[in-house]
Design an enzyme around this catalytic site. Sequence first.
Site, mmCIF file in Angstrom:
data_model
loop_
_atom_site.group_PDB
_atom_site.id
_atom_site.type_symbol
_atom_site.label_atom_id
_atom_site.label_comp_id
_atom_site.label_asym_id
_atom_site.label_seq_id
_atom_site.Cartn_x
_atom_site.Cartn_y
_atom_site.Cartn_z
ATOM 1 N N HIS A 84 0.862 -1.189 0.000
ATOM 2 C CA HIS A 84 0.000 0.000 0.000
ATOM 3 C C HIS A 84 0.898 1.238 0.000
ATOM 4 C CE1 HIS A 84 -3.934 1.948 1.621
ATOM 5 N NE2 HIS A 84 -3.185 2.859 1.025
ATOM 6 N N GLU A 128 -2.667 -1.673 -3.101
ATOM 7 C CA GLU A 128 -3.738 -0.877 -2.521
ATOM 8 C C GLU A 128 -3.372 0.604 -2.570
ATOM 9 O OE1 GLU A 128 -5.159 -4.023 0.969
ATOM 10 O OE2 GLU A 128 -4.011 -2.232 1.501
ATOM 11 N N HIS A 160 -7.970 -5.558 7.585
ATOM 12 C CA HIS A 160 -7.732 -4.528 8.593
ATOM 13 C C HIS A 160 -7.956 -5.110 9.983
ATOM 14 C CE1 HIS A 160 -6.759 -0.228 9.186
ATOM 15 N NE2 HIS A 160 -7.223 -0.479 10.400
#
Length: 238
Positions: free
Chosen positions: A43, A70, A191
């Site tokens: 990410h 991401e 997450h």
Amino acid sequence: MAKLSVNINKIATLRNSRGGNVPNLLTVAADVQKFGGEGITIHPRPDERHIRYQDARDLVPVVYTEYNIEGNPIKKFIDLVLEVKPTQVTLVPDADDAITSNAGWDTIKHKSFLQEVIQEFKNNGIRTSIFVDPVAKMIEGAKETGTDRIELYTEAFASQYGEGNKEEAIKPYAEAAKVANELGLGINAGHDLSLDNIQYFKENIPGLLEVSIGHALISESLYLGLENVINMYLRKLK
């Protein structure tokens, strides 16, 4: 069996804290796959405080499983993804100064923007996923964007699970999964998923295809070892 994609941002954070190239991000990515990891997630953020944009390029010849990038689809990020052509791009509505991802997309408000971005990625053969909260209307909105998958934002689940309210914690996610399945959307999740809560989550989310786990997995590996932890996750995801 849901696939395990290992987010290696924390490895980059550790590397960057001292400069140089220790730990070596590419070596860790290769080892994650050798140990059984079924994907690599990164990410990159605009300030490159952990994953650098060049890391995304350097990982291309290393990742032979699934490669998931991401990020917030600003122009720099879009250009990077179109250059690298990963297996999957996961769109996350991060603010520039966000410590970590903290909300899903409003897929209704941003429908036109998401449609345009997603079509560009799909034209280039890249699977798309949208980071969403477990809210039916947002999942229905995601369907309208043309995305292949959604990624359920699981912080609320993890928090309630840790407080001992696992039945209440999983309820909105199970309902969200039902909506996604009915709409023909693939389901990813991520997450704050961990060894403590991943099995319960997986067992209650029909059609779960992939989980992306970084912070907890790397933290657990400090005590238990990376190869061991990866295989512990794989057993819980069966």
